[in-house]
Design a protein around this motif. Structure first.
Motif, PDB file in Angstrom:
ATOM      1  N   ALA A  26       7.739   8.615   1.845  1.00  0.00           N
ATOM      2  CA  ALA A  26       7.074   8.101   3.048  1.00  0.00           C
ATOM      3  C   ALA A  26       5.561   8.245   2.928  1.00  0.00           C
ATOM      4  N   VAL A  27       5.089   9.369   2.373  1.00  0.00           N
ATOM      5  CA  VAL A  27       3.654   9.555   2.157  1.00  0.00           C
ATOM      6  C   VAL A  27       3.143   8.542   1.133  1.00  0.00           C
ATOM      7  N   ALA A  28       3.962   8.263   0.097  1.00  0.00           N
ATOM      8  CA  ALA A  28       3.587   7.247  -0.891  1.00  0.00           C
ATOM      9  C   ALA A  28       3.411   5.881  -0.226  1.00  0.00           C
ATOM     10  N   ALA A  29       4.273   5.576   0.746  1.00  0.00           N
ATOM     11  CA  ALA A  29       4.154   4.305   1.473  1.00  0.00           C
ATOM     12  C   ALA A  29       2.845   4.255   2.268  1.00  0.00           C
ATOM     13  N   ALA A  30       2.447   5.392   2.863  1.00  0.00           N
ATOM     14  CA  ALA A  30       1.176   5.441   3.590  1.00  0.00           C
ATOM     15  C   ALA A  30       0.001   5.201   2.639  1.00  0.00           C
TER      16      ALA A  30
END
Length: 450
Positions: free
Chosen positions: A421-425
């Motif tokens: 999810a952080v990678a998506a941000a």
């Protein structure tokens, strides 16, 4: 004098992430669930943001040296309380007191620099003192691992003698000057910012990612987001009319600064994710918490080596390319953390990639753009905006990780899902970075009035 200021800022910054290696020990000591464990981290960031404007304003009225000393005393008192904590709520209270005191150290340092350092070196010095936060965020877990060999309580207790030494040095070296006319304190803006951030942390942390629609209707979640929906526009309305706003709307008139602010939020979320890597190592490889902090060494070493290279590249290829490379490599590293089968090789490879990517984001590149876009008269405000956005990202990341891990069937899969999810941000920030200029102009028009 500058050494005292830098060490004070370093002390405050180290305690944001130093708890990373101690999270497994704290979890076992107080029987804390995975949904609440990130509060050890997010409580510090939240109260740091609350303390910063209050103590910065007090330093204008009461003097830099006095407030620097008061901040150190509060910080040391909170550290003692955290070290002696007999329950998890008491530990969180100690972290909150710690953070409130730490919130006064950076603004006092920035103010002393603005008042004593010559104009031609002021922006560079402010950039360096801001970069201390990025470096400390990654060095903190290593120091924490060393202290953890005695007890997790030493992570907090060590701050007491360090603060005492700084108090003596500050009394001798720091100026006592105050502003001739202190600006009116933005009390309402500070309260609204604290309420908005607390609502964000509480709401995200309570979402059940396995049943998001159902959890959004629960009484522990939807009131937080309702408060957020009301608080954000109200905060903007108040800040546009404040004489000395906590969140300066004038700076956000610059499209370049808006993009940098969004990227800084993503960077803060990555930093929050890195705090939990030692716990991932404990769960994955069965090592003890003290040795788990050493798994951060490849990441930190890569960042230390690559950060000067990123600074050199700024003059040759411009900040946009450096920032985009940093974001792309960070996305790759976080994605590998989330998808590859976890063994020592994949863990270290992913860490090296994240360290390499973050070297293009922490320190010089983002601050380079912020300093230039803010202009000579607002460089301090530009630095403050960047620091605020990184802190918001840290809170967002910690709350997101708490929510995802708390909803997962086990902590380790939850950590891996949250890093995706952080990678998506970061991927979203990479898309936004296209709007950055290829090269920042050395001279620019001043920002218009709000």
């Amino acid at each position: 004098m500058l050494a005292v200021l830098f060490v004070g800022v370093l002390l405050a910054a180290l305690d944001i992430a130093i708890v990373g290696p101690a999270l497994p020990a704290i979890r076992d000591a107080f029987s804390v669930g995975p949904r609440w464990l990130p509060a050890v981290f997010s409580a510090y960031v939240l109260f740091y943001l609350i303390g910063t404007p209050l103590l910065a304003n007090r330093s204008d009225r009461r003097g830099r040296r006095r407030v620097f000393a008061e901040s150190l005393v509060i910080f040391a008192g909170g550290s003692l309380l955290a070290a002696a904590a007999w329950s998890f709520p008491v530990l969180l209270l100690g972290r909150a007191v710690q953070a409130f005191g730490a919130g006064g150290l950076l603004p006092v340092a920035a103010a002393v620099i603005a008042e004593t350092v010559p104009l031609e070196r002021r922006g560079r010095t402010l950039g360096l003192i801001g970069a201390v936060f990025g470096v400390a965020f990654l060095l903190g877990p290593l120091l924490g691992g060393l202290l953890l060999r005695s007890s997790w309580r030493w992570l907090f207790l060590v701050n007491v003698p360090a603060s005492a030494v700084l108090l003596i040095a500050a009394a001798r070296l720091l100026p006592q000057a105050t502003r001739d006319e202190a600006r009116r304190f933005d009390a309402l803006g500070s309260v609204l910012l604290a309420v908005v951030l607390a609502a964000l942390v509480a709401g995200l942390g309570q979402i059940d990612t396995s049943a998001p629609a159902q959890s959004l209707r629960s009484l522990t979640v939807w009131p937080c987001f309702a408060l957020l929906a009301i608080g954000l526009p109200l905060l903007w309305f108040v800040e546009k009319r404040a004489a000395d706003p906590v969140v300066p709307p004038m700076l956000l008139q610059s499209p370049q600064l808006r993009v940098v602010a969004a990227i800084a939020v993503a960077v803060g979320a990555v930093e929050a994710g890195m705090v939990f890597l030692p716990d991932m190592a404990v769960l994955s490889f069965g090592i003890d918490a003290a040795n788990a902090s050493l798994t951060m060494l490849p990441l930190v070493a890569t960042l230390v080596v690559a950060a000067p290279l990123a600074g050199l590249l700024l003059d040759y290829i411009g900040p946009r390319t450096v920032i985009q490379l940093g974001l792309a490599i960070t996305v790759l590293g976080l994605t590998l953390f989330g998808l590859l089968p976890l063994d020592w090789r994949s863990f270290y490879l992913s860490g090296v990639l994240v360290g390499c990517g973050m070297s293009g984001l922490l320190g010089a590149p983002l601050r380079y753009v912020a300093l230039q876009e803010a202009g000579a008269e607002r460089r301090g405000a530009g630095q403050a905006l960047l620091t605020l956005c990184v802190s918001v990202g840290q809170l967002f990341g910690a709350a997101l990780i708490g929510g995802v891990v708390g909803s997962a069937s086990a902590a380790l899969p939850g950590y891996r899902q949250s890093l995706l999810a952080v990678a998506a941000a970061c991927a979203l920030a990479l898309v936004l970075s296209v709007a950055l200029r290829g090269r920042v102009m050395s001279h620019r028009e001043p920002l218009g009035e709000a």
